[in-house]
Motif scaffolding. Structure first.
Motif, PDB file in Angstrom:
ATOM      1  N   ALA A   1     -17.655   1.638  16.775  1.00  6.46           N
ATOM      2  CA  ALA A   1     -17.870   2.166  18.123  1.00  6.46           C
ATOM      3  C   ALA A   1     -16.644   2.965  18.566  1.00  6.46           C
ATOM      4  CB  ALA A   1     -18.136   1.023  19.100  1.00  6.46           C
ATOM      5  N   VAL A   2     -16.766   3.579  19.716  1.00 13.09           N
ATOM      6  CA  VAL A   2     -15.681   4.358  20.305  1.00 13.09           C
ATOM      7  C   VAL A   2     -15.262   3.686  21.601  1.00 13.09           C
ATOM      8  CG1 VAL A   2     -15.073   6.592  21.321  1.00 13.09           C
ATOM      9  CG2 VAL A   2     -16.553   6.508  19.316  1.00 13.09           C
ATOM     10  N   LEU A   3     -13.964   3.583  21.807  1.00  5.52           N
ATOM     11  CA  LEU A   3     -13.441   3.009  23.047  1.00  5.52           C
ATOM     12  C   LEU A   3     -13.140   4.124  24.034  1.00  5.52           C
ATOM     13  CD1 LEU A   3     -12.394   0.496  24.591  1.00  5.52           C
ATOM     14  CD2 LEU A   3     -10.149   0.968  23.589  1.00  5.52           C
ATOM     15  N   ARG A   4     -13.668   3.990  25.234  1.00  7.35           N
ATOM     16  CA  ARG A   4     -13.398   4.935  26.323  1.00  7.35           C
ATOM     17  C   ARG A   4     -12.746   4.131  27.441  1.00  7.35           C
ATOM     18  NH1 ARG A   4     -14.569   9.697  24.121  1.00  7.35           N
ATOM     19  NH2 ARG A   4     -16.650   9.852  23.247  1.00  7.35           N
ATOM     20  N   ILE A   5     -11.499   4.470  27.766  1.00  8.45           N
ATOM     21  CA  ILE A   5     -10.782   3.750  28.808  1.00  8.45           C
ATOM     22  C   ILE A   5     -10.918   4.519  30.118  1.00  8.45           C
ATOM     23  CG2 ILE A   5      -8.548   2.886  29.568  1.00  8.45           C
ATOM     24  CD1 ILE A   5      -7.769   2.621  26.644  1.00  8.45           C
ATOM     25  N   VAL A   6     -11.303   3.797  31.158  1.00  6.12           N
ATOM     26  CA  VAL A   6     -11.489   4.415  32.469  1.00  6.12           C
ATOM     27  C   VAL A   6     -10.728   3.622  33.524  1.00  6.12           C
ATOM     28  CG1 VAL A   6     -13.748   5.365  31.858  1.00  6.12           C
ATOM     29  CG2 VAL A   6     -13.623   3.147  32.953  1.00  6.12           C
ATOM     30  N   GLY A   7     -10.404   4.307  34.611  1.00 11.62           N
ATOM     31  CA  GLY A   7      -9.796   3.644  35.756  1.00 11.62           C
ATOM     32  C   GLY A   7      -8.356   3.209  35.566  1.00 11.62           C
ATOM     33  N   MET A   8      -7.632   3.875  34.683  1.00 12.11           N
ATOM     34  CA  MET A   8      -6.230   3.497  34.485  1.00 12.11           C
ATOM     35  C   MET A   8      -5.366   3.973  35.640  1.00 12.11           C
ATOM     36  SD  MET A   8      -5.026   3.958  30.585  1.00 12.11           S
ATOM     37  CE  MET A   8      -5.785   5.532  30.306  1.00 12.11           C
ATOM     38  N   ARG A   9      -4.465   3.125  36.045  1.00 13.74           N
ATOM     39  CA  ARG A   9      -3.477   3.525  37.038  1.00 13.74           C
ATOM     40  C   ARG A   9      -2.485   4.461  36.359  1.00 13.74           C
ATOM     41  NH1 ARG A   9      -3.418  -0.649  41.478  1.00 13.74           N
ATOM     42  NH2 ARG A   9      -5.234  -1.901  40.964  1.00 13.74           N
TER      43      ARG A   9
ATOM     44  N   ARG B   1     -20.587   2.952  22.132  1.00 16.66           N
ATOM     45  CA  ARG B   1     -19.358   3.139  22.907  1.00 16.66           C
ATOM     46  C   ARG B   1     -19.070   1.888  23.714  1.00 16.66           C
ATOM     47  NH1 ARG B   1     -22.003   7.741  22.611  1.00 16.66           N
ATOM     48  NH2 ARG B   1     -23.518   6.977  24.081  1.00 16.66           N
ATOM     49  N   VAL B   2     -17.777   1.607  23.883  1.00 16.54           N
ATOM     50  CA  VAL B   2     -17.326   0.551  24.775  1.00 16.54           C
ATOM     51  C   VAL B   2     -16.479   1.225  25.844  1.00 16.54           C
ATOM     52  CG1 VAL B   2     -15.937  -1.531  25.025  1.00 16.54           C
ATOM     53  CG2 VAL B   2     -17.338  -1.213  22.972  1.00 16.54           C
ATOM     54  N   TYR B   3     -16.928   1.106  27.076  1.00 15.25           N
ATOM     55  CA  TYR B   3     -16.154   1.622  28.205  1.00 15.25           C
ATOM     56  C   TYR B   3     -15.309   0.478  28.733  1.00 15.25           C
ATOM     57  CZ  TYR B   3     -19.488   5.452  28.130  1.00 15.25           C
ATOM     58  OH  TYR B   3     -20.272   6.513  27.751  1.00 15.25           O
ATOM     59  N   LEU B   4     -14.011   0.653  28.708  1.00 11.47           N
ATOM     60  CA  LEU B   4     -13.097  -0.360  29.218  1.00 11.47           C
ATOM     61  C   LEU B   4     -12.653   0.084  30.606  1.00 11.47           C
ATOM     62  CD1 LEU B   4     -11.386  -2.908  28.837  1.00 11.47           C
ATOM     63  CD2 LEU B   4      -9.632  -1.445  27.783  1.00 11.47           C
ATOM     64  N   ASP B   5     -13.133  -0.607  31.629  1.00 14.28           N
ATOM     65  CA  ASP B   5     -12.813  -0.260  33.013  1.00 14.28           C
ATOM     66  C   ASP B   5     -11.617  -1.080  33.482  1.00 14.28           C
ATOM     67  OD1 ASP B   5     -12.686   0.160  35.768  1.00 14.28           O
ATOM     68  OD2 ASP B   5     -14.855   0.364  35.937  1.00 14.28           O
ATOM     69  N   LEU B   6     -10.491  -0.385  33.693  1.00 16.20           N
ATOM     70  CA  LEU B   6      -9.249  -1.026  34.116  1.00 16.20           C
ATOM     71  C   LEU B   6      -8.953  -0.793  35.596  1.00 16.20           C
ATOM     72  CD1 LEU B   6      -6.996  -0.142  31.045  1.00 16.20           C
ATOM     73  CD2 LEU B   6      -8.386  -2.189  31.436  1.00 16.20           C
ATOM     74  N   THR B   7      -9.940  -0.381  36.349  1.00 14.75           N
ATOM     75  CA  THR B   7      -9.752  -0.095  37.768  1.00 14.75           C
ATOM     76  C   THR B   7      -9.123  -1.267  38.507  1.00 14.75           C
ATOM     77  OG1 THR B   7     -11.678   1.369  37.717  1.00 14.75           O
ATOM     78  CG2 THR B   7     -10.928   0.632  39.877  1.00 14.75           C
ATOM     79  N   SER B   8      -9.510  -2.483  38.159  1.00 13.38           N
ATOM     80  CA  SER B   8      -9.022  -3.674  38.871  1.00 13.38           C
ATOM     81  C   SER B   8      -7.917  -4.413  38.122  1.00 13.38           C
ATOM     82  CB  SER B   8     -10.190  -4.623  39.142  1.00 13.38           C
ATOM     83  OG  SER B   8     -11.146  -4.001  39.974  1.00 13.38           O
ATOM     84  N   LEU B   9      -7.358  -3.777  37.095  1.00 13.69           N
ATOM     85  CA  LEU B   9      -6.220  -4.378  36.390  1.00 13.69           C
ATOM     86  C   LEU B   9      -4.972  -4.146  37.230  1.00 13.69           C
ATOM     87  CD1 LEU B   9      -5.620  -5.807  33.652  1.00 13.69           C
ATOM     88  CD2 LEU B   9      -4.823  -3.577  32.846  1.00 13.69           C
ATOM     89  N   THR B  10      -4.308  -5.221  37.618  1.00 12.43           N
ATOM     90  CA  THR B  10      -3.166  -5.106  38.530  1.00 12.43           C
ATOM     91  C   THR B  10      -1.816  -5.179  37.842  1.00 12.43           C
ATOM     92  OG1 THR B  10      -3.248  -7.491  38.948  1.00 12.43           O
ATOM     93  CG2 THR B  10      -4.456  -6.041  40.482  1.00 12.43           C
ATOM     94  N   PHE B  11      -1.793  -5.680  36.589  1.00 13.64           N
ATOM     95  CA  PHE B  11      -0.526  -5.835  35.875  1.00 13.64           C
ATOM     96  C   PHE B  11      -0.792  -5.811  34.381  1.00 13.64           C
ATOM     97  CE2 PHE B  11       2.556  -8.599  33.723  1.00 13.64           C
ATOM     98  CZ  PHE B  11       3.751  -7.994  34.103  1.00 13.64           C
ATOM     99  N   CYS B  12       0.118  -5.187  33.631  1.00 14.06           N
ATOM    100  CA  CYS B  12       0.005  -5.161  32.180  1.00 14.06           C
ATOM    101  C   CYS B  12       1.411  -5.099  31.592  1.00 14.06           C
ATOM    102  CB  CYS B  12      -0.817  -3.948  31.735  1.00 14.06           C
ATOM    103  SG  CYS B  12      -1.084  -3.875  29.954  1.00 14.06           S
ATOM    104  N   ASP B  13       1.792  -6.160  30.848  1.00  9.09           N
ATOM    105  CA  ASP B  13       3.112  -6.155  30.209  1.00  9.09           C
ATOM    106  C   ASP B  13       2.963  -5.728  28.747  1.00  9.09           C
ATOM    107  OD1 ASP B  13       2.138  -8.366  28.835  1.00  9.09           O
ATOM    108  OD2 ASP B  13       3.575  -9.787  29.683  1.00  9.09           O
ATOM    109  N   THR B  14       4.032  -5.867  27.966  1.00  6.95           N
ATOM    110  CA  THR B  14       3.978  -5.414  26.575  1.00  6.95           C
ATOM    111  C   THR B  14       2.962  -6.191  25.748  1.00  6.95           C
ATOM    112  OG1 THR B  14       5.857  -6.832  26.008  1.00  6.95           O
ATOM    113  CG2 THR B  14       6.335  -4.539  26.544  1.00  6.95           C
ATOM    114  N   THR B  15       2.793  -7.459  26.034  1.00  7.34           N
ATOM    115  CA  THR B  15       1.761  -8.231  25.329  1.00  7.34           C
ATOM    116  C   THR B  15       0.383  -7.685  25.693  1.00  7.34           C
ATOM    117  OG1 THR B  15       3.165 -10.190  25.378  1.00  7.34           O
ATOM    118  CG2 THR B  15       0.847 -10.534  24.881  1.00  7.34           C
TER     119      THR B  15
END
Length: 118
Positions: free
Chosen positions: A77-85, A46-60
């Protein structure tokens, strides 16, 4: 570019935690793929993608996340996204071509759920 987005990963048993902090846009999207390739080198389950500190995300940035999802799946593997605003969560939910694999509010919730399921 490095000051706009920081990416680092940590190995945790059979898993990798990939942290993104800053802005994910056309200038920084290649860094996500580079970080994913490095994180997948250990062949995690598994890959945990922690986006807690992501402050901006555009279409790219959204396309970079979609590419990351494909890259992780291709590696077996499996992607698990955490901490999304909330705004990013709503946007990703609207993209029918992007399948979120169990988005969790916090990294600890995701890891605990996966390890209890073993």
């Amino acid at each position: 570019m490095d000051d706009l987005l920081q990416a680092h990963s940590v190995q945790f048993e059979d898993d990798v935690i990939l942290f993104l902090a800053g802005e994910l846009d056309i200038a920084t999207a290649p860094l996500v793929h580079q970080a994913a390739v490095a994180a997948l080198a250990s062949a995690p389950q598994r890959v945990y993608l922690d986006l807690t500190s992501l402050t901006f995300c555009d279409t790219t940035g959204l396309h970079a996340l979609k590419r990351l999802n494909r890259t992780v799946r291709t590696a077996g593997a499996v992607l698990r996204i955490v901490g999304m605003r909330p705004r990013l969560r709503r946007t990703l939910a609207r993209l029918q071509s992007f399948s979120l694999a169990s988005p969790y509010a916090a990294l600890s919730d995701s890891i605990l759920t996966c390890h209890l399921a073993r």
